[in-house]
Design a protein around this motif. Structure first.
Motif, mmCIF file in Angstrom:
data_model
loop_
_atom_site.group_PDB
_atom_site.id
_atom_site.type_symbol
_atom_site.label_atom_id
_atom_site.label_comp_id
_atom_site.label_asym_id
_atom_site.label_seq_id
_atom_site.Cartn_x
_atom_site.Cartn_y
_atom_site.Cartn_z
ATOM 1 N N LEU A 1 0.878 -1.161 0.000
ATOM 2 C CA LEU A 1 0.000 0.000 0.000
ATOM 3 C C LEU A 1 0.915 1.211 0.000
ATOM 4 C CD1 LEU A 1 -2.913 1.179 0.224
ATOM 5 C CD2 LEU A 1 -2.515 1.325 2.686
ATOM 6 N N GLY A 2 1.065 1.823 -1.160
ATOM 7 C CA GLY A 2 1.993 2.929 -1.300
ATOM 8 C C GLY A 2 2.756 2.819 -2.599
ATOM 9 N N ASN A 3 3.713 3.692 -2.766
ATOM 10 C CA ASN A 3 4.473 3.795 -4.014
ATOM 11 C C ASN A 3 5.925 3.450 -3.743
ATOM 12 O OD1 ASN A 3 5.631 4.463 -6.457
ATOM 13 N ND2 ASN A 3 4.571 6.421 -6.647
ATOM 14 N N LEU A 4 6.356 2.300 -4.230
ATOM 15 C CA LEU A 4 7.718 1.861 -3.977
ATOM 16 C C LEU A 4 8.746 2.736 -4.686
ATOM 17 C CD1 LEU A 4 8.675 -0.558 -2.259
ATOM 18 C CD2 LEU A 4 9.088 -1.788 -4.390
ATOM 19 N N THR A 5 8.327 3.461 -5.724
ATOM 20 C CA THR A 5 9.276 4.249 -6.511
ATOM 21 C C THR A 5 9.522 5.637 -5.935
ATOM 22 O OG1 THR A 5 7.631 5.238 -8.017
ATOM 23 C CG2 THR A 5 8.486 3.063 -8.596
ATOM 24 N N HIS A 6 8.844 5.994 -4.836
ATOM 25 C CA HIS A 6 9.045 7.339 -4.295
ATOM 26 C C HIS A 6 8.879 7.340 -2.784
ATOM 27 C CE1 HIS A 6 9.598 11.624 -4.798
ATOM 28 N NE2 HIS A 6 8.590 11.852 -3.990
ATOM 29 N N THR A 7 9.643 8.190 -2.119
ATOM 30 C CA THR A 7 9.578 8.329 -0.669
ATOM 31 C C THR A 7 8.387 9.195 -0.273
ATOM 32 O OG1 THR A 7 11.985 8.189 -0.515
ATOM 33 C CG2 THR A 7 10.839 9.136 1.366
ATOM 34 N N GLY A 8 7.693 8.791 0.786
ATOM 35 C CA GLY A 8 6.633 9.642 1.316
ATOM 36 C C GLY A 8 5.289 8.948 1.379
ATOM 37 N N GLN A 9 4.350 9.586 2.074
ATOM 38 C CA GLN A 9 3.011 9.034 2.233
ATOM 39 C C GLN A 9 2.187 9.392 0.992
ATOM 40 O OE1 GLN A 9 -0.106 7.981 2.165
ATOM 41 N NE2 GLN A 9 -1.057 9.543 3.456
#
Length: 386
Positions: free
Chosen positions: A100-108
């Protein structure tokens, strides 16, 4: 009544999807479409819609990742015993993961929901139902079992931690990860000269030295035709940096930057560095409302040290943020010390994760800490006066 629906393509998203996520470009359909058209080859995106009585009140990005931790945590010449142990652990942990989230970018950039319409606990009930459905779907479609689930990335003060008891009931562990490096832009910084004036004497000298070493190299923005024509060079420069990373879970495809420029237009910036008309480096930015998000970069290693190319990129990112009235520059994780030297501050971040094997999950929290040890680094304070 709360319900959910999983979408496999951005073309299927509800019409009002972008209305409720206008605060975050990384959840908007044009960014998701670019990622869908040019994803890392080990990542497949699904889109979660959460509804109350038929009205869309929450969304989430779920990624199916074919993850191999031997690639994720690069082995280094530490000790023979430690290398062997890491290698064996990687074999145990490799496999298919739901994020749940974006592995290619840091952050919520994982989710959003309307707190007036649904509680956090109710929202995550739908998330876990979606995880269960995707696990069944992937088993049928690929004959593969999901080994782990991951919720990323959350700041220390994020409200998600109020639902920790829900994650505990689903056997998820909270783990600390590398901080997000963020530089607030002060209200009195209108031009880069204002930023430089705020530096103490040591870091003013450092700034001037870096700028002097960049002499003879020009920096200019690449518009869409140039991004397309330079796609091969941009990708090769990106790979120069990617291959040396200690921590990596994917490789971007050759057309990734072009697709982002095509879909996001002026919200996605690409700046190239030229030496005698040869492209020797680049960096990218995403304009996310008042936050300037740094994205991927690349450079020719032959010019990196002599011209302090990376440090100059960090300064140029700050310059763009200051002169275009952003409130902060989000430098993301990695290279914390040099990012702190330009003014970024570390913001602690956390993930929640679970291995679907009961024994492995009992040990997972400790294994993750071993595989991803806390990095020792010295925070710099460029604005403290002498």
């Amino acid at each position: 009544m709360n319900t959910y629906r999983i979408y496999r393509s951005c073309k299927e998203l509800p019409e009002n999807w972008d209305v409720i996520v206008k605060h975050d470009v990384f959840l908007q359909s044009n960014y998701l479409m670019a990622l869908e058209k040019a994803p890392p080859n080990n990542i497949q995106c699904f889109y979660l819609g959460v509804f109350k009585d038929g009205e869309l009140i929450g969304v989430g990005l779920i990624q199916h990742v074919r993850l191999y931790l031997k690639d994720m945590f690069r082995l280094k010449a530490e000790s023979c015993f430690k290398d062997v142990l890491k290698n064996n652990l990687a074999k145990l942990l490799k496999g298919h993961v739901l994020v749940l989230g974006n592995l290619t970018h840091t952050g919520q950039h994982a989710m959003y929901f309307n707190q007036k319409s649904i509680t956090q606990i109710e929202f995550f009930e739908q998330v876990f139902k979606a995880f269960n459905e995707l696990e069944r779907l992937i088993k049928i479609q690929y004959n593969k079992k999901i080994h782990a689930v991951l919720l990323k990335d959350f700041f220390k003060n994020d409200q998600i931690h109020q639902a920790k008891h829900v994650f505990d009931s689903h056997k998820l562990h909270q783990v600390a990860v590398q901080p997000n490096m963020i530089m607030p832009i002060l209200p009195n910084w209108k031009h880069m000269d204002d930023y430089v004036a705020s530096l103490n004497s040591k870091y003013k000298t450092r700034y001037k030295r870096a700028r002097k070493k960049r002499s003879g190299i020009r920096c200019e923005e690449l518009h869409i035709n140039a991004v397309e024509s330079y796609s091969n060079q941009l990708h090769a420069l990106y790979l120069n940096v990617c291959k040396n990373a200690d921590f990596n879970t994917f490789v971007l495809p050759q057309n990734h930057f072009y697709q982002l420029k095509k879909e996001l237009k002026d919200s996605f910036k690409v700046f190239g560095y030229y030496y005698h008309d040869e492209l020797i480096g680049f960096f990218t930015l995403l304009c996310n409302n008042k936050s300037l998000e740094t994205y991927f970069l690349g450079y020719d290693e032959n010019h990196q040290y002599n011209n302090q190319l990376y440090l100059n990129m960090l300064y140029d990112m700050a310059k763009f943020g200051i002169e275009n009235n952003f409130s902060s520059v989000i430098y993301a994780r990695t290279a914390m010390e040099i990012k702190s030297s330009v003014g970024a501050k570390p913001e602690p971040m956390f993930m929640y994760l679970k291995h679907n094997n009961l024994v492995m999950n009992t040990l997972f929290k400790y294994i993750f800490r071993f595989m991803n040890p806390t990095q020792k680094w010295q925070e710099r304070h460029p604005f403290l006066k002498d």
